[in-house]
Design a protein around this motif. Structure first.
Motif, PDB file in Angstrom:
ATOM      1  N   ILE A  78     -29.667 -47.396  -4.312  1.00 50.42           N
ATOM      2  CA  ILE A  78     -30.039 -47.674  -5.700  1.00 50.42           C
ATOM      3  C   ILE A  78     -29.763 -46.457  -6.576  1.00 50.42           C
ATOM      4  CG2 ILE A  78     -32.003 -48.081  -7.241  1.00 50.42           C
ATOM      5  CD1 ILE A  78     -33.144 -49.943  -5.092  1.00 50.42           C
ATOM      6  N   SER A  79     -29.984 -45.270  -6.026  1.00 47.84           N
ATOM      7  CA  SER A  79     -29.664 -44.035  -6.767  1.00 47.84           C
ATOM      8  C   SER A  79     -28.182 -43.994  -7.095  1.00 47.84           C
ATOM      9  CB  SER A  79     -30.055 -42.809  -5.939  1.00 47.84           C
ATOM     10  OG  SER A  79     -31.439 -42.779  -5.682  1.00 47.84           O
ATOM     11  N   GLY A  80     -27.351 -44.403  -6.133  1.00 45.72           N
ATOM     12  CA  GLY A  80     -25.913 -44.448  -6.373  1.00 45.72           C
ATOM     13  C   GLY A  80     -25.555 -45.492  -7.425  1.00 45.72           C
ATOM     14  N   CYS A  81     -26.241 -46.625  -7.400  1.00 45.63           N
ATOM     15  CA  CYS A  81     -25.990 -47.665  -8.409  1.00 45.63           C
ATOM     16  C   CYS A  81     -26.326 -47.159  -9.816  1.00 45.63           C
ATOM     17  CB  CYS A  81     -26.823 -48.910  -8.094  1.00 45.63           C
ATOM     18  SG  CYS A  81     -26.387 -49.752  -6.564  1.00 45.63           S
ATOM     19  N   ILE A  82     -27.458 -46.472  -9.904  1.00 43.44           N
ATOM     20  CA  ILE A  82     -27.860 -45.903 -11.204  1.00 43.44           C
ATOM     21  C   ILE A  82     -26.890 -44.835 -11.650  1.00 43.44           C
ATOM     22  CG2 ILE A  82     -29.650 -44.604 -12.405  1.00 43.44           C
ATOM     23  CD1 ILE A  82     -31.702 -46.027 -10.601  1.00 43.44           C
ATOM     24  N   GLY A  83     -26.473 -43.997 -10.698  1.00 50.26           N
ATOM     25  CA  GLY A  83     -25.530 -42.933 -11.010  1.00 50.26           C
ATOM     26  C   GLY A  83     -24.228 -43.471 -11.573  1.00 50.26           C
ATOM     27  N   PRO A 114     -15.671 -47.121 -14.315  1.00 48.96           N
ATOM     28  CA  PRO A 114     -16.411 -48.154 -15.064  1.00 48.96           C
ATOM     29  C   PRO A 114     -15.903 -48.343 -16.488  1.00 48.96           C
ATOM     30  CG  PRO A 114     -17.911 -46.706 -13.886  1.00 48.96           C
ATOM     31  CD  PRO A 114     -16.559 -46.082 -13.794  1.00 48.96           C
ATOM     32  N   SER A 115     -15.481 -47.255 -17.123  1.00 53.94           N
ATOM     33  CA  SER A 115     -15.050 -47.334 -18.519  1.00 53.94           C
ATOM     34  C   SER A 115     -13.754 -48.127 -18.680  1.00 53.94           C
ATOM     35  CB  SER A 115     -14.865 -45.931 -19.094  1.00 53.94           C
ATOM     36  OG  SER A 115     -13.821 -45.243 -18.410  1.00 53.94           O
ATOM     37  N   ALA A 116     -13.025 -48.324 -17.571  1.00 59.65           N
ATOM     38  CA  ALA A 116     -11.752 -49.041 -17.640  1.00 59.65           C
ATOM     39  C   ALA A 116     -11.916 -50.542 -17.411  1.00 59.65           C
ATOM     40  CB  ALA A 116     -10.772 -48.464 -16.619  1.00 59.65           C
ATOM     41  N   GLN A 117     -13.153 -50.991 -17.178  1.00 60.95           N
ATOM     42  CA  GLN A 117     -13.396 -52.399 -16.851  1.00 60.95           C
ATOM     43  C   GLN A 117     -13.795 -53.192 -18.096  1.00 60.95           C
ATOM     44  OE1 GLN A 117     -12.438 -52.881 -13.787  1.00 60.95           O
ATOM     45  NE2 GLN A 117     -12.354 -50.653 -13.507  1.00 60.95           N
ATOM     46  N   LEU A 147     -14.713 -51.748  -6.357  1.00 60.11           N
ATOM     47  CA  LEU A 147     -16.163 -51.797  -6.128  1.00 60.11           C
ATOM     48  C   LEU A 147     -16.663 -53.233  -6.137  1.00 60.11           C
ATOM     49  CD1 LEU A 147     -18.778 -50.296  -5.656  1.00 60.11           C
ATOM     50  CD2 LEU A 147     -19.059 -50.061  -8.123  1.00 60.11           C
ATOM     51  N   LEU A 148     -16.164 -54.042  -7.054  1.00 57.23           N
ATOM     52  CA  LEU A 148     -16.551 -55.450  -7.101  1.00 57.23           C
ATOM     53  C   LEU A 148     -16.037 -56.178  -5.862  1.00 57.23           C
ATOM     54  CD1 LEU A 148     -17.858 -57.817  -8.567  1.00 57.23           C
ATOM     55  CD2 LEU A 148     -15.731 -58.098  -9.872  1.00 57.23           C
ATOM     56  N   ALA A 149     -14.832 -55.835  -5.426  1.00 56.55           N
ATOM     57  CA  ALA A 149     -14.253 -56.454  -4.232  1.00 56.55           C
ATOM     58  C   ALA A 149     -15.101 -56.179  -3.001  1.00 56.55           C
ATOM     59  CB  ALA A 149     -12.827 -55.940  -4.021  1.00 56.55           C
ATOM     60  N   ILE A 150     -15.604 -54.954  -2.892  1.00 55.26           N
ATOM     61  CA  ILE A 150     -16.452 -54.603  -1.753  1.00 55.26           C
ATOM     62  C   ILE A 150     -17.780 -55.352  -1.826  1.00 55.26           C
ATOM     63  CG2 ILE A 150     -17.765 -52.718  -0.692  1.00 55.26           C
ATOM     64  CD1 ILE A 150     -15.417 -50.879  -1.357  1.00 55.26           C
ATOM     65  N   MET A 151     -18.290 -55.565  -3.033  1.00 48.44           N
ATOM     66  CA  MET A 151     -19.524 -56.336  -3.166  1.00 48.44           C
ATOM     67  C   MET A 151     -19.333 -57.761  -2.667  1.00 48.44           C
ATOM     68  SD  MET A 151     -21.700 -54.184  -4.110  1.00 48.44           S
ATOM     69  CE  MET A 151     -20.690 -52.895  -3.348  1.00 48.44           C
ATOM     70  N   PHE A 152     -18.164 -58.341  -2.928  1.00 48.28           N
ATOM     71  CA  PHE A 152     -17.868 -59.656  -2.365  1.00 48.28           C
ATOM     72  C   PHE A 152     -17.775 -59.570  -0.843  1.00 48.28           C
ATOM     73  CE2 PHE A 152     -16.498 -60.854  -6.705  1.00 48.28           C
ATOM     74  CZ  PHE A 152     -17.109 -62.098  -6.786  1.00 48.28           C
ATOM     75  N   GLY A 153     -17.253 -58.443  -0.356  1.00 50.14           N
ATOM     76  CA  GLY A 153     -17.221 -58.224   1.096  1.00 50.14           C
ATOM     77  C   GLY A 153     -18.613 -58.177   1.688  1.00 50.14           C
ATOM     78  N   THR A 183     -19.976 -56.434 -11.839  1.00 52.03           N
ATOM     79  CA  THR A 183     -19.936 -55.359 -10.836  1.00 52.03           C
ATOM     80  C   THR A 183     -21.282 -54.665 -10.734  1.00 52.03           C
ATOM     81  OG1 THR A 183     -17.576 -54.973 -11.264  1.00 52.03           O
ATOM     82  CG2 THR A 183     -18.799 -53.212 -10.157  1.00 52.03           C
ATOM     83  N   ILE A 184     -21.876 -54.341 -11.885  1.00 54.75           N
ATOM     84  CA  ILE A 184     -23.164 -53.653 -11.898  1.00 54.75           C
ATOM     85  C   ILE A 184     -24.249 -54.523 -11.265  1.00 54.75           C
ATOM     86  CG2 ILE A 184     -25.009 -52.790 -13.388  1.00 54.75           C
ATOM     87  CD1 ILE A 184     -22.808 -51.883 -15.346  1.00 54.75           C
ATOM     88  N   VAL A 185     -24.289 -55.800 -11.648  1.00 54.21           N
ATOM     89  CA  VAL A 185     -25.318 -56.706 -11.116  1.00 54.21           C
ATOM     90  C   VAL A 185     -25.163 -56.877  -9.611  1.00 54.21           C
ATOM     91  CG1 VAL A 185     -26.164 -59.082 -11.124  1.00 54.21           C
ATOM     92  CG2 VAL A 185     -25.646 -57.938 -13.286  1.00 54.21           C
ATOM     93  N   MET A 186     -23.932 -57.134  -9.151  1.00 51.31           N
ATOM     94  CA  MET A 186     -23.708 -57.323  -7.718  1.00 51.31           C
ATOM     95  C   MET A 186     -23.940 -56.031  -6.947  1.00 51.31           C
ATOM     96  SD  MET A 186     -20.514 -59.991  -7.373  1.00 51.31           S
ATOM     97  CE  MET A 186     -20.801 -60.121  -5.585  1.00 51.31           C
ATOM     98  N   ASN A 187     -23.637 -54.904  -7.585  1.00 50.55           N
ATOM     99  CA  ASN A 187     -23.859 -53.612  -6.932  1.00 50.55           C
ATOM    100  C   ASN A 187     -25.344 -53.392  -6.658  1.00 50.55           C
ATOM    101  OD1 ASN A 187     -22.941 -51.175  -5.836  1.00 50.55           O
ATOM    102  ND2 ASN A 187     -23.170 -50.080  -7.774  1.00 50.55           N
TER     103      ASN A 187
END
Length: 239
Positions: A230-235, A133-136, A45-51, A144-148
């Protein structure tokens, strides 16, 4: 205000290339960032945010900027579907689209994923649906959360809607009433990093894109896309 008939229509090749090519840098950057062997080994997910940050945003805005320069216009002068609609009407048109899309994402998405056995070869490190998320670690999860929220919740949707619904869709008039559906299909295929969500995306977004087409108002698309993402980010915070 730009009306579709004032914008030079694209031919079929242009329509396909302008839709799909911007997805390539997103995919390549995400692979480099996420690959655990020769890449940076970041969570997908973080990698895609960089994308999004270094692939999607620069490429799509560059296309808009270069097109405007070639035509001797300001950037937003080349954007169509900008007919004025009040905020209340924009919200009223957006609301049913949101309800429908959320239903599709909740009901259809879990049913779609298992049918794409053709993508079983994709490694776990590149499957967003397996992001945990729990594994990060703390810093990585926070980043990841901020960039998401920034790139997937706000800047990304705004850019994509200006590009796909404000720039491309008004130039697809040669396709007639099928233009919105073709726009949705190509937009979904542009998501090269999640091909196993194409059915869900196409179903969820089609009503919104048809409304944008008929109302000639890209603001509906921007509001819709930002709220959905944003709903997905919150979820993600409550997984």
């Amino acid at each position: 205000m730009n009306h579709p008939h004032e914008l030079k229509p694209f031919n079929h090749t242009q329509i396909i290339l302008y839709h799909l090519l911007p997805g390539v840098p997103i995919l390549l950057i995400a692979i480099v960032c996420a690959n655990p062997t020769w890449g940076f080994g970041l969570p997908i997910l973080l990698a895609i945010m960089f994308g999004f940050a270094f692939g999607m945003l620069p490429v799509q805005w560059a296309i808009l900027y270069i097109t405007a320069r070639k035509q001797g216009k300001k950037l937003f002068d080349i954007i169509g579907f900008t007919e004025k609609v009040s905020l209340i009407k924009t919200i009223l048109w957006t609301l049913p689209c949101l309800i429908f899309a959320l239903f599709i994402f909740m009901v259809v998405a879990p049913l779609e994923l298992p049918i794409w056995t053709v993508f079983n070869w994709v490694p776990d490190w590149f499957r967003v649906n397996r992001f945990d998320p729990s594994a990060q670690e703390g810093f990585i999860l926070t980043l990841t959360i901020v960039m998401n929220f920034i790139f997937n919740g706000l800047l990304g949707p705004f850019t994509e809607e200006v590009y796909f619904r404000g720039f491309l869709l008004p130039r697809m008039s040669k396709l007639g009433k099928s233009a919105p559906f073709i726009n949705v299909v190509l937009f979904s295929l542009y998501h090269l990093f999640t091909p196993w969500e194409n059915i869900t995306r196409i179903l969820a977004l089609s009503p919104m894109v048809y409304i944008v087409w008929f109302k000639k108002n890209v603001r509906i698309a921007i509001l819709f896309h930002c709220i959905i993402n944003i709903s997905g980010c919150i979820g993600m915070l409550f997984i």
